[in-house]
Design an enzyme around this catalytic site. Sequence first.
Site, short mmCIF file in Angstrom:
data_model
loop_
_atom_site.label_atom_id
_atom_site.label_comp_id
_atom_site.label_asym_id
_atom_site.label_seq_id
_atom_site.Cartn_x
_atom_site.Cartn_y
_atom_site.Cartn_z
N GLY A 166 0.85 -1.10 0.15
CA GLY A 166 -0.02 0.06 0.07
C GLY A 166 0.82 1.28 -0.23
O GLY A 166 1.99 1.21 -0.11
N MET A 192 1.87 2.92 2.41
CA MET A 192 2.90 3.23 3.66
C MET A 192 3.73 1.99 3.91
O MET A 192 4.86 2.28 4.31
CB MET A 192 2.10 3.67 4.84
CG MET A 192 0.94 4.78 4.75
SD MET A 192 -0.07 5.03 6.22
CE MET A 192 1.21 5.67 7.23
N VAL A 235 3.63 -5.68 3.13
CA VAL A 235 3.66 -7.16 3.86
C VAL A 235 4.08 -8.22 3.18
O VAL A 235 3.65 -8.41 2.19
CB VAL A 235 2.11 -7.24 4.34
CG1 VAL A 235 2.12 -8.42 5.25
CG2 VAL A 235 1.65 -5.72 5.32
N LYS A 275 5.50 -6.50 8.42
CA LYS A 275 5.27 -5.46 7.96
C LYS A 275 6.44 -4.31 7.83
O LYS A 275 7.01 -4.07 8.91
CB LYS A 275 3.71 -4.97 8.66
CG LYS A 275 3.43 -3.26 8.18
CD LYS A 275 2.57 -2.94 9.20
CE LYS A 275 2.06 -1.48 8.81
NZ LYS A 275 0.84 -1.25 9.92
N TYR A 328 0.83 -14.77 11.29
CA TYR A 328 0.32 -14.92 9.61
C TYR A 328 -1.30 -15.59 9.90
O TYR A 328 -1.37 -16.65 10.37
CB TYR A 328 0.92 -15.51 8.86
CG TYR A 328 0.38 -15.98 7.57
CD1 TYR A 328 -0.15 -15.03 6.77
CD2 TYR A 328 0.19 -17.34 6.95
CE1 TYR A 328 -0.67 -15.17 5.46
CE2 TYR A 328 -0.32 -17.60 5.90
CZ TYR A 328 -0.70 -16.93 5.03
OH TYR A 328 -1.36 -16.91 3.86
N VAL A 329 -2.07 -14.62 9.45
CA VAL A 329 -3.45 -15.17 9.26
C VAL A 329 -3.97 -15.63 7.91
O VAL A 329 -3.99 -14.68 7.03
CB VAL A 329 -4.61 -14.30 9.75
CG1 VAL A 329 -5.97 -14.74 9.79
CG2 VAL A 329 -4.35 -13.93 11.28
N ASP A 358 -10.37 2.74 14.04
CA ASP A 358 -10.27 2.38 12.69
C ASP A 358 -10.94 0.96 12.13
O ASP A 358 -10.53 0.11 11.58
CB ASP A 358 -8.72 2.55 12.16
CG ASP A 358 -8.77 2.48 10.66
OD1 ASP A 358 -9.63 2.83 9.92
OD2 ASP A 358 -7.80 2.28 10.04
N ASN A 379 -9.76 -3.83 8.25
CA ASN A 379 -9.01 -4.45 9.55
C ASN A 379 -9.84 -5.67 10.15
O ASN A 379 -9.44 -5.52 11.47
CB ASN A 379 -8.98 -3.03 10.36
CG ASN A 379 -8.18 -2.03 9.77
OD1 ASN A 379 -7.37 -2.33 8.92
ND2 ASN A 379 -8.45 -0.65 10.26
N ASP A 404 -4.58 -3.86 12.83
CA ASP A 404 -4.37 -2.69 12.57
C ASP A 404 -4.55 -1.61 13.92
O ASP A 404 -5.85 -0.88 13.74
CB ASP A 404 -4.98 -2.15 11.33
CG ASP A 404 -4.25 -0.67 10.97
OD1 ASP A 404 -3.48 -0.17 11.83
OD2 ASP A 404 -4.53 -0.26 9.86
#
Length: 580
Positions: free
Chosen positions: A33, A35, A38, A55, A105-106, A161, A166, A179
């Site tokens: 993204g 920012m 991952v 990340k 890790y999901v 958020d 998220n 997040d």
Amino acid sequence: MPADDRPSPATGNAQAGLGRCGSYELLVEIAAGGMATVYLARKAAGRDAPLVAVKRPHRHLASEKAFLTMLVDEARLASSIQHDNVVKVRELGFDNGEPFIVMDYVEGASLADVRRELSVAGRAIDPRFAVRIGLDALAGLQAAHVLHDDKGKPLGIVHRDVSPHNLLIGCDGSARLTDFGIAKAADRVQTTRTHEVKGKLAYLAPERIDKRRLCTAQSDVFSMAVVLWECIAGRRLFRGDEAIETLQEVISGPIPSLRRIGAPIPQALDDTILRGLSRDLETRYKTAAEFADALQHAAGGRPNIATPAEVACLVEALFGERLRVRHANIRDALHDGSDVEHVLEVSGLNRRPEPTPSMRERDRLAIQNIAPPAPSARYSFGNASENLLRKGARFASPRVRLVALGAVGLLGLAVLVGVLTRSGAPDPLTSAAPIIRRVIVPLPFSAKHVTFDDQSRDLTPPTDVAAFDVPRESGARHRITALAVDGSKAEAYVREAEGVARPEGPGFTIEPLETYADEAQGTPIADGNLLELPPTKNGVKRVVKPRSGASRAARDAAASASAEAPKPIGTVKDGFTKLR
């Protein structure tokens, strides 16, 4: 983790030479993204090291103090929350002076990914599945909200958020909150500038962006209620072409009933979600746990709530093929000769064999059976009554003008404001305690002022549902008067049932606001006491009643004017307007 920087079910890129980040070997890029990026990674040393998500911020941000403190906050806050429904942060590390975060890790997809895939097929998430996902997310939120430090001091964490991006839905069928990058906490390293609003606009609670400037656990409750509404509706709740339009929708836009737009859910569940969406903080659930209890009760118990295994079937049907490709990319990226099956085993992941045509057909049928068609699009988003009233000056027929005035009542079509409090508490009409009881009052439109028997309240910002505390021994019948922003007034007698006061008989009677001579300026008719005001924008003639103590001539003139004044435009019951 920023919205676009979380693990996605999209095909990972198996690139040679992704290199290392600290002591971790980067295997596959799984999301990128504005920012951060991952990666799927694992410890470079150790055959039994499980897969993790790393990340890594983009190089140009790694040296920015604001971003670095945000990353530190995210790692510190998320690592302190030990809960199955919160993605665990393992560590915050540095590689050549640049920070990175290591998380569990999901394997699965974000709720935004799930909704996007179903939307393409014109389908929505089954309400049973939405409730299951909502309960998981609320459990994670509650764990964050009540977290204490070692000395028992509340940390005051508010996620800020909560959104579909998220919420990660794992292949095990569990939803996990992720997040905490912009979370609010009492001892946060990064401080937010005064009045700075963070979070995705369409999921912000109204009190965060109006003059109240509040941010509490109730703000996360509102955001979660928006997520639930959208899951079942299969579409956005608040949306605008520009950011300011979206914010205006959040503050004052109509919030329609899910049942009215065609969602096949019980009335109790509809009311529960609408109460979570209430702009009145006295009405909205105070905690995530309270919302979760009401949600579970309204759904009717376990038979009406999907199991994790059922949610897992949906994720597999939607993303199984892409996750299989990711496994192939992992195999290609393992440079040390490790057996990919062993890596998956120590990571708690299942093998994904090459799918057959029959398996693909089975997944297609599973989606059709699990995900119902999205509710009807017949509901018109936006304030239809205001649009109609703006055109009123062009209507020559008096009858059509009356219909235009009646459109004020159509706000009730935009908002079904039945809000039930079925949290398993004793019946307030029969219980000996407490000495007062809470009564929820659905209103036919967004009101700025409301009276309930002898109680009177200003509603700031205007809202379509209010709550009152009444003595336990008082009766179940009450008189309600609501004043809309546009000046319309609604009156009705209401009767309580399970904590909700609904209109009797034909419902609310809506009429133009009556003003008095000491409250308005107009043209005197008699004795300077009776005034004729300029017509409204809808062409309705307004005559002001005389002040108390006015002369007989003024009172006679008022009576005559009242006889010629328009009658109430109609009645509203259960959110629907019947014109006279």
